[in-house]
Motif scaffolding. Structure first.
Motif, PDB file in Angstrom:
ATOM      1  N   LYS A 339       0.842  -1.213   0.000  1.00  0.00           N
ATOM      2  CA  LYS A 339       0.000   0.000   0.000  1.00  0.00           C
ATOM      3  C   LYS A 339       0.868   1.251   0.000  1.00  0.00           C
ATOM      4  O   LYS A 339       2.079   1.199   0.210  1.00  0.00           O
ATOM      5  CB  LYS A 339      -0.914   0.013   1.230  1.00  0.00           C
ATOM      6  N   LYS A 340       0.223   2.389  -0.209  1.00  0.00           N
ATOM      7  CA  LYS A 340       0.919   3.664  -0.132  1.00  0.00           C
ATOM      8  C   LYS A 340       1.040   4.105   1.323  1.00  0.00           C
ATOM      9  O   LYS A 340       0.245   3.709   2.178  1.00  0.00           O
ATOM     10  CB  LYS A 340       0.165   4.734  -0.931  1.00  0.00           C
ATOM     11  N   ALA A 341       2.023   4.919   1.586  1.00  0.00           N
ATOM     12  CA  ALA A 341       2.188   5.466   2.931  1.00  0.00           C
ATOM     13  C   ALA A 341       1.005   6.371   3.270  1.00  0.00           C
ATOM     14  O   ALA A 341       0.505   7.106   2.415  1.00  0.00           O
ATOM     15  CB  ALA A 341       3.500   6.248   3.020  1.00  0.00           C
ATOM     16  N   ILE A 342       0.562   6.301   4.510  1.00  0.00           N
ATOM     17  CA  ILE A 342      -0.554   7.128   4.973  1.00  0.00           C
ATOM     18  C   ILE A 342      -0.192   7.737   6.328  1.00  0.00           C
ATOM     19  O   ILE A 342       0.702   7.237   7.024  1.00  0.00           O
ATOM     20  CB  ILE A 342      -1.864   6.315   5.104  1.00  0.00           C
ATOM     21  N   ASN A 343      -0.909   8.806   6.696  1.00  0.00           N
ATOM     22  CA  ASN A 343      -0.633   9.394   7.997  1.00  0.00           C
ATOM     23  C   ASN A 343      -1.306   8.589   9.103  1.00  0.00           C
ATOM     24  O   ASN A 343      -2.175   7.739   8.853  1.00  0.00           O
ATOM     25  CB  ASN A 343      -1.044  10.873   8.045  1.00  0.00           C
ATOM     26  N   ALA A 344      -0.898   8.850  10.323  1.00  0.00           N
ATOM     27  CA  ALA A 344      -1.383   8.072  11.465  1.00  0.00           C
ATOM     28  C   ALA A 344      -2.887   8.221  11.659  1.00  0.00           C
ATOM     29  O   ALA A 344      -3.566   7.271  12.063  1.00  0.00           O
ATOM     30  CB  ALA A 344      -0.643   8.497  12.727  1.00  0.00           C
ATOM     31  N   THR A 345      -3.418   9.390  11.359  1.00  0.00           N
ATOM     32  CA  THR A 345      -4.855   9.610  11.530  1.00  0.00           C
ATOM     33  C   THR A 345      -5.659   8.691  10.621  1.00  0.00           C
ATOM     34  O   THR A 345      -6.643   8.067  11.046  1.00  0.00           O
ATOM     35  CB  THR A 345      -5.197  11.084  11.229  1.00  0.00           C
ATOM     36  N   ALA A 346      -5.251   8.591   9.354  1.00  0.00           N
ATOM     37  CA  ALA A 346      -5.950   7.716   8.417  1.00  0.00           C
ATOM     38  C   ALA A 346      -5.857   6.256   8.850  1.00  0.00           C
ATOM     39  O   ALA A 346      -6.831   5.504   8.761  1.00  0.00           O
ATOM     40  CB  ALA A 346      -5.372   7.891   7.018  1.00  0.00           C
ATOM     41  N   PHE A 347      -4.700   5.867   9.333  1.00  0.00           N
ATOM     42  CA  PHE A 347      -4.543   4.481   9.786  1.00  0.00           C
ATOM     43  C   PHE A 347      -5.423   4.207  11.005  1.00  0.00           C
ATOM     44  O   PHE A 347      -6.105   3.176  11.085  1.00  0.00           O
ATOM     45  CB  PHE A 347      -3.078   4.201  10.128  1.00  0.00           C
ATOM     46  N   TRP A 348      -5.432   5.125  11.966  1.00  0.00           N
ATOM     47  CA  TRP A 348      -6.215   4.943  13.187  1.00  0.00           C
ATOM     48  C   TRP A 348      -7.711   4.893  12.869  1.00  0.00           C
ATOM     49  O   TRP A 348      -8.439   4.059  13.419  1.00  0.00           O
ATOM     50  CB  TRP A 348      -5.915   6.067  14.163  1.00  0.00           C
ATOM     51  N   ASN A 349      -8.165   5.759  11.976  1.00  0.00           N
ATOM     52  CA  ASN A 349      -9.581   5.735  11.586  1.00  0.00           C
ATOM     53  C   ASN A 349      -9.949   4.419  10.915  1.00  0.00           C
ATOM     54  O   ASN A 349     -11.079   3.920  11.072  1.00  0.00           O
ATOM     55  CB  ASN A 349      -9.889   6.905  10.646  1.00  0.00           C
ATOM     56  N   GLY A 350      -9.001   3.840  10.196  1.00  0.00           N
ATOM     57  CA  GLY A 350      -9.253   2.571   9.529  1.00  0.00           C
ATOM     58  C   GLY A 350      -9.423   1.405  10.488  1.00  0.00           C
ATOM     59  O   GLY A 350      -9.965   0.361  10.111  1.00  0.00           O
ATOM     60  N   LEU A 351      -8.967   1.565  11.725  1.00  0.00           N
ATOM     61  CA  LEU A 351      -9.133   0.494  12.719  1.00  0.00           C
ATOM     62  C   LEU A 351     -10.585   0.367  13.179  1.00  0.00           C
ATOM     63  O   LEU A 351     -10.988  -0.686  13.697  1.00  0.00           O
ATOM     64  CB  LEU A 351      -8.237   0.768  13.937  1.00  0.00           C
ATOM     65  N   ARG A 352     -11.355   1.428  13.019  1.00  0.00           N
ATOM     66  CA  ARG A 352     -12.772   1.437  13.380  1.00  0.00           C
ATOM     67  C   ARG A 352     -13.022   0.918  14.808  1.00  0.00           C
ATOM     68  O   ARG A 352     -13.815   0.033  15.068  1.00  0.00           O
ATOM     69  CB  ARG A 352     -13.584   0.591  12.386  1.00  0.00           C
ATOM     70  N   GLY A 353     -12.262   1.495  15.731  1.00  0.00           N
ATOM     71  CA  GLY A 353     -12.484   1.175  17.147  1.00  0.00           C
ATOM     72  C   GLY A 353     -11.738  -0.033  17.669  1.00  0.00           C
ATOM     73  O   GLY A 353     -11.786  -0.321  18.869  1.00  0.00           O
ATOM     74  N   GLN A 354     -11.054  -0.765  16.792  1.00  0.00           N
ATOM     75  CA  GLN A 354     -10.281  -1.918  17.255  1.00  0.00           C
ATOM     76  C   GLN A 354      -9.033  -1.440  18.017  1.00  0.00           C
ATOM     77  O   GLN A 354      -8.519  -0.363  17.767  1.00  0.00           O
ATOM     78  CB  GLN A 354      -9.868  -2.797  16.074  1.00  0.00           C
ATOM     79  N   LYS A 355      -8.542  -2.261  18.905  1.00  0.00           N
ATOM     80  CA  LYS A 355      -7.361  -1.919  19.684  1.00  0.00           C
ATOM     81  C   LYS A 355      -6.105  -2.328  18.927  1.00  0.00           C
ATOM     82  O   LYS A 355      -6.120  -3.226  18.084  1.00  0.00           O
ATOM     83  CB  LYS A 355      -7.396  -2.612  21.057  1.00  0.00           C
ATOM     84  N   LEU A 356      -5.012  -1.651  19.272  1.00  0.00           N
ATOM     85  CA  LEU A 356      -3.737  -1.926  18.635  1.00  0.00           C
ATOM     86  C   LEU A 356      -2.713  -2.233  19.726  1.00  0.00           C
ATOM     87  O   LEU A 356      -2.531  -1.456  20.670  1.00  0.00           O
ATOM     88  CB  LEU A 356      -3.276  -0.702  17.841  1.00  0.00           C
ATOM     89  N   LYS A 357      -2.065  -3.379  19.596  1.00  0.00           N
ATOM     90  CA  LYS A 357      -1.104  -3.819  20.592  1.00  0.00           C
ATOM     91  C   LYS A 357       0.253  -4.019  19.925  1.00  0.00           C
ATOM     92  O   LYS A 357       0.353  -4.633  18.855  1.00  0.00           O
ATOM     93  CB  LYS A 357      -1.571  -5.134  21.230  1.00  0.00           C
ATOM     94  N   LYS A 358       1.288  -3.533  20.561  1.00  0.00           N
ATOM     95  CA  LYS A 358       2.633  -3.719  20.002  1.00  0.00           C
ATOM     96  C   LYS A 358       3.110  -5.143  20.262  1.00  0.00           C
ATOM     97  O   LYS A 358       2.722  -5.779  21.241  1.00  0.00           O
ATOM     98  CB  LYS A 358       3.612  -2.709  20.609  1.00  0.00           C
TER      99      LYS A 358
END
Length: 359
Positions: A339-358
Motif C-alpha cells: 500500500k501507499k504510505a498514509i498518515n497516522a490519523t488515516a490508519f487509526w480511523n481505519g481500525l474502526r475502534g479496534q485496539k492496537l497492541k505492540k
C-alpha cells in the motif's frame, strides 16, 4: 597506434545541455568518474558543468559504474542511475564501463587506453585494487559523506544518524587500499537536524562534496594537494558497516530516541518495520499486521497508563508506542505491505475502534 584507439583516448564529455561529439582539446586533462546511485549523479553533473567552463583544465573522459541490476517494482534489469544519466546526456556507450569487479583485466586495459590523469569516486560501490589505483597519474580521490576518520565504510550517513550525531560532514580524500583511510584534502561540517532522514542528508552531503571537489581540482592536478592533505588519525577511526535487511525491525523494548534515530537512518533502504496486533473486542478476533514505520518523533509526554504499556494509543495525530525506559515514540506516518504510505490519523480511523497492541 591505430585510429580506433586514438579516437577512444580523446573522446570525452562536454557538459552543457548535452554532450558534444567534438573531439576535445589535447591540453585538457582526462578525468574518469566512478559512481552508481542517484546521489552520485549530483557529483557527475557538477563535474560536467565545471568541465564545460571556458577555463576548465579537464574533461570527463569516461564513466565507471555498477552493472545493470533489477530495480523498481517491475524488477526490470536497468542501468545504474549514473549510467542512465550519462546515456541521457549523450555519452557514447563504449565510454560507460560497468565491470563486475574493478580489477577485471579487460576493464583495466580499457582504462589504461584512456590515460586518465585523475579518477574521482562518489558512492561507486566496488573495491578498487592496487592495479587500478596505479593507473591515474594524480591518483584517485573519493567524496565520502562523513568527517573522516569517523564513519569509514559502506553506510556512513546511516550509521551517523543511527548514533544520533549532532554534527557530521563530507570529506574529499585520496583513495588508498585501506578502507576510507587516505589523506584528507578538504572537509566541511554540518549540524544535523533531529528530524532529517538519510536520503535528505546523503543528497546534501554529496552536493556539498561536489563543490569541495571542484574547488580542490586545480591543486590535485598540479600536485600540491598531496603535500597539503592531512593524514588521518587511525586511532580515532570509527566504522560504518553495511546495513543488513534484518536490522530493519524495531524493538519497543529500546528507548524512543534509539528507535527514532533508527527510523531516520534507515529511511529509503531498508526502512524500519514493526509488528502489531489488531484486537477486535466484539468478535474476539486478532490480526497481526506488519507496518513500515516511515516518520516518527519522540513523545515529549511520557505518561503511560498503568496496565496499558503494551497498547498503542492515538494522540495529536500520531500513534503513540510505549517504549523502554518509560519513553514513548510518536509514529506519524506508516505503510502497510503493498500500500501507499498514509498518515497516522488515516490508519487509526481505519481500525474502526479496534485496539492496537505492540509486539
Amino acid at each position: 597506434m591505430n585510429s580506433a584507439l586514438m579516437l577512444r583516448r580523446f573522446i570525452c564529455v562536454n557538459a552543457s545541455a548535452t554532450l558534444s561529439s567534438v573531439a576535445p582539446s589535447p591540453r585538457k586533462k582526462p578525468l574518469i568518474f566512478l559512481g552508481s546511485p542517484q546521489v552520485s549523479v549530483t557529483v557527475l553533473e557538477a563535474l560536467l558543468d565545471a568541465s564545460s567552463a571556458p577555463n576548465s583544465s579537464f574533461e570527463v573522459a569516461g564513466i565507471v559504474t555498477q552493472p545493470p541490476a533489477r530495480r523498481d517494482r517491475g524488477r526490470k534489469v536497468l542501468p545504474s542511475p549514473v549510467a542512465q544519466y550519462a546515456l541521457e546526456k549523450g555519452l557514447p556507450s563504449d565510454l560507460i564501463f560497468s565491470p563486475e569487479k574493478a580489477g577485471d583485466e579487460a576493464f583495466l586495459s580499457s582504462l589504461r587506453d584512456l590515460q586518465p590523469e585523475l579518477c574521482v569516486t562518489a558512492a561507486y560501490g566496488n573495491i578498487l585494487p592496487t592495479k587500478f589505483l596505479n593507473i591515474p597519474l594524480h591518483g584517485t580521490v573519493n567524496i565520502h559523506p562523513s568527517l573522516l576518520p569517523l564513519y569509514r565504510g559502506a553506510a556512513p550517513v546511516q550509521r551517523a544518524l543511527q548514533d544520533g550525531v549532532e554534527e557530521t560532514g563530507v570529506s574529499v580524500a585520496f583513495t588508498v587500499r585501506k578502507l576510507d583511510a587516505g589523506a584528507v584534502i578538504a572537509s566541511k561540517s554540518f549540524q544535523v537536524d533531529d528530524q532529517i532522514k538519510a536520503p535528505e542528508l546523503l543528497s546534501l552531503l554529496f552536493s556539498e562534496g561536489s563543490k569541495l571537489l571542484i574547488r580542490e581540482l586545480p591543486s590535485i592536478f598540479d600536485g600540491s594537494a598531496k603535500s597539503k592533505a592531512v593524514l588521518q588519525d587511525d586511532s580515532k577511526a570509527t566504522l560504518a558497516p553495511k546495513i543488513a535487511p534484518d536490522e530493519a525491525w524495531l524493538s519497543f523494548d529500546q528507548e524512543a530516541f534509539v528507535l527514532h534515530n533508527k527510523v531516520r537512518a534507515f529511511a529509503g533502504w531498508p526502512g524500519t518495520r514493526a509488528k502489531v496486533l489488531v484486537l477486535d473486542d466484539k468478535s474476539g478476533q486478532q490480526n497481526e499486521l506488519e507496518l513500515k514505520i516511515i516518520t516518527t518523533r519522540i513523545c515529549q509526554s511520557t505518561e503511560v497508563l498503568n496496565g496499558e504499556q503494551d497498547y498503542v494509543t492515538f494522540k495529536k495525530c500520531s500513534l503513540v508506542f510505549p517504549c523502554g525506559g518509560g519513553t514513548a515514540l510518536e509514529v506519524v506516518e506508516v505503510q502497510l505491505p503493498g500500500k501507499k504510505a498514509i498518515n497516522a490519523t488515516a490508519f487509526w480511523n481505519g481500525l474502526r475502534g479496534q485496539k492496537l497492541k505492540k509486539l
